[in-house]
Design an enzyme around this catalytic site. Sequence first.
Site, short mmCIF file in Angstrom:
data_model
loop_
_atom_site.label_atom_id
_atom_site.label_comp_id
_atom_site.label_asym_id
_atom_site.label_seq_id
_atom_site.Cartn_x
_atom_site.Cartn_y
_atom_site.Cartn_z
N GLY A 46 -3.38 -2.92 14.48
CA GLY A 46 -4.35 -3.56 13.20
C GLY A 46 -5.55 -2.16 12.93
O GLY A 46 -6.84 -1.61 14.00
N ALA A 47 -5.87 -2.13 11.65
CA ALA A 47 -7.09 -0.65 11.16
C ALA A 47 -8.75 -1.67 12.43
O ALA A 47 -9.42 -0.16 13.00
CB ALA A 47 -7.07 -1.23 10.47
N ARG A 88 -3.56 7.51 16.60
CA ARG A 88 -2.90 6.97 15.92
C ARG A 88 -2.87 7.34 14.28
O ARG A 88 -4.48 7.53 14.50
CB ARG A 88 -2.88 5.59 15.07
CG ARG A 88 -2.15 4.53 16.20
CD ARG A 88 -2.23 3.08 15.76
NE ARG A 88 -0.71 3.21 14.73
CZ ARG A 88 -0.26 1.95 15.01
NH1 ARG A 88 -1.33 0.81 14.60
NH2 ARG A 88 0.76 1.94 13.68
N GLN A 195 5.36 -7.70 13.48
CA GLN A 195 3.53 -8.42 13.05
C GLN A 195 3.04 -9.48 12.39
O GLN A 195 2.58 -10.38 13.34
CB GLN A 195 3.02 -7.43 12.70
CG GLN A 195 2.23 -6.04 13.40
CD GLN A 195 3.38 -5.09 13.16
OE1 GLN A 195 4.32 -5.52 12.25
NE2 GLN A 195 3.18 -3.76 12.95
N ASP A 236 -4.98 -0.08 5.79
CA ASP A 236 -5.27 1.34 6.94
C ASP A 236 -5.99 2.03 6.48
O ASP A 236 -6.50 2.57 7.66
CB ASP A 236 -3.90 1.40 7.13
CG ASP A 236 -3.34 0.52 8.30
OD1 ASP A 236 -3.16 -0.11 7.97
OD2 ASP A 236 -3.51 0.42 9.69
N ASN A 246 -0.33 0.63 3.30
CA ASN A 246 -0.68 -0.42 3.97
C ASN A 246 1.04 -1.11 4.78
O ASN A 246 1.75 0.03 4.69
CB ASN A 246 -1.30 -1.68 3.65
CG ASN A 246 -1.10 -3.17 4.66
OD1 ASN A 246 -1.50 -2.86 5.95
ND2 ASN A 246 -0.80 -4.28 4.67
N LYS A 247 1.05 -1.72 6.29
CA LYS A 247 2.11 -1.69 7.11
C LYS A 247 3.17 -2.43 5.73
O LYS A 247 3.35 -2.68 4.62
CB LYS A 247 1.87 -2.97 7.49
CG LYS A 247 3.56 -3.44 7.91
CD LYS A 247 4.01 -2.23 8.72
CE LYS A 247 2.52 -1.93 10.05
NZ LYS A 247 3.21 -0.84 10.97
O1 MRU Z 1 1.06 -0.88 12.93
P1 MRU Z 1 0.20 -1.72 13.03
O2 MRU Z 1 0.24 -3.31 13.84
O3 MRU Z 1 -1.27 -1.12 13.42
O4 MRU Z 1 -0.43 -1.88 10.70
C1 MRU Z 1 -1.16 -2.96 10.91
C2 MRU Z 1 -1.62 -2.95 9.86
O5 MRU Z 1 -0.44 -2.74 8.19
C3 MRU Z 1 -2.70 -4.40 8.68
O6 MRU Z 1 -2.20 -4.85 8.03
C4 MRU Z 1 -4.06 -2.80 8.56
O7 MRU Z 1 -4.19 -2.12 9.78
C5 MRU Z 1 -4.55 -4.01 8.29
S1 MRU Z 1 -5.14 -5.25 9.65
C6 MRU Z 1 -7.08 -5.77 8.78
#
Ligand code: MRU
Length: 340
Positions: A46-47, A88, A195, A236, A246-247
Amino acid sequence: MFKTVTWYQGAVRLIDQTLLPSEVRYIDCKDVESVAEAIESLRVRGAPAIGITAAYGVALAARLISANTYEDFYNALMKDCIRLTATRPTAVNLFWAIERMKQKAASLRDEPLSVICDALLAEADAILREDIAMNYKIGAFGADLIPPGAGVLTHCNAGGLATGGYGTALGVIRSAWDKHHNLTVFADETRPVLQGARLTAWELHQDNIPVTLITDNMSGYFMKQGKIQACVVGSDRIASNGDVANKIGTYGVAILAKAHGIPFYVAAPSSTIDFDIHSGDEIPIESRDASEVHIIGGKEIAPKGIQIANPAFDVTPAELVTRIITEKGAFLPSEIRQYH
Ligand code: MRU
């Protein structure tokens, strides 16, 4: 309430998200390499959460360096920053937090090293505190956009687990729930790492907020049925033109929302906006290991030796985004440039 990232007795303490929901276990990272490994392997993800973790990683690094001069200290610290930066590529919050820590160290060059170490820990604490405060503000602005009785779709996990606490997208949902106690969340499971199923459903269930878990390919069905009145996701990285990374799968949700006339909201702190890039085309998209797609629950689900693609994020163009909700308000994507 769980604590996603904290400083505990000289270590960076994290809830190991790879074990959720079956086990709630905290791990203590006592050196920079274990902080980096935790970010890479998604023990923390998560960012905003990885930004906070990296900030504490820099504070930890500073304490572990044995140097007699500021120059030696700073050079060693920069090496550790490079390691943390390489974990990352997509979430800009990681680079933002490390840069803030570097600037803190640079601003104190005439102070004793012990003073710099204390100041770096205080800076990481501030990043954590500020993140939580921003999430409450995002939640308050976003709650006004969620009508009573709404079905709210979210993708991935943008909750307390993805931030210092409370969450961005889930902050909006929590805040709307506190306001009228009248909504239901549809959580996309979010393949390949799940997730949504493992983390979002767990968080909401703990808070007794009604949540229905669906697989990623069901959202269009529920939109057509009139069950979804709003989509809220995190981000992100947001380009200065309002394109949103985003994801993986978020883009598809945004297109489906547009086709059904459903508003698509992105909730993120302003540190997620990258003013150095003009459009989403410039956002580096992380490609993760094929095993995340190939193996579920320890079992191979496809033939050995086949080609597998695993991009972890996608970019939703600004024209599909109804509002970007930050700690400063809810803006049209075209309005975010004004922050700069
Ligand atoms: O690969 P991840 O689990 O780090 O991806 C997270 C996401 O895509 C979230 O939606 C994003 O980081 C926003 S978190 C507030």
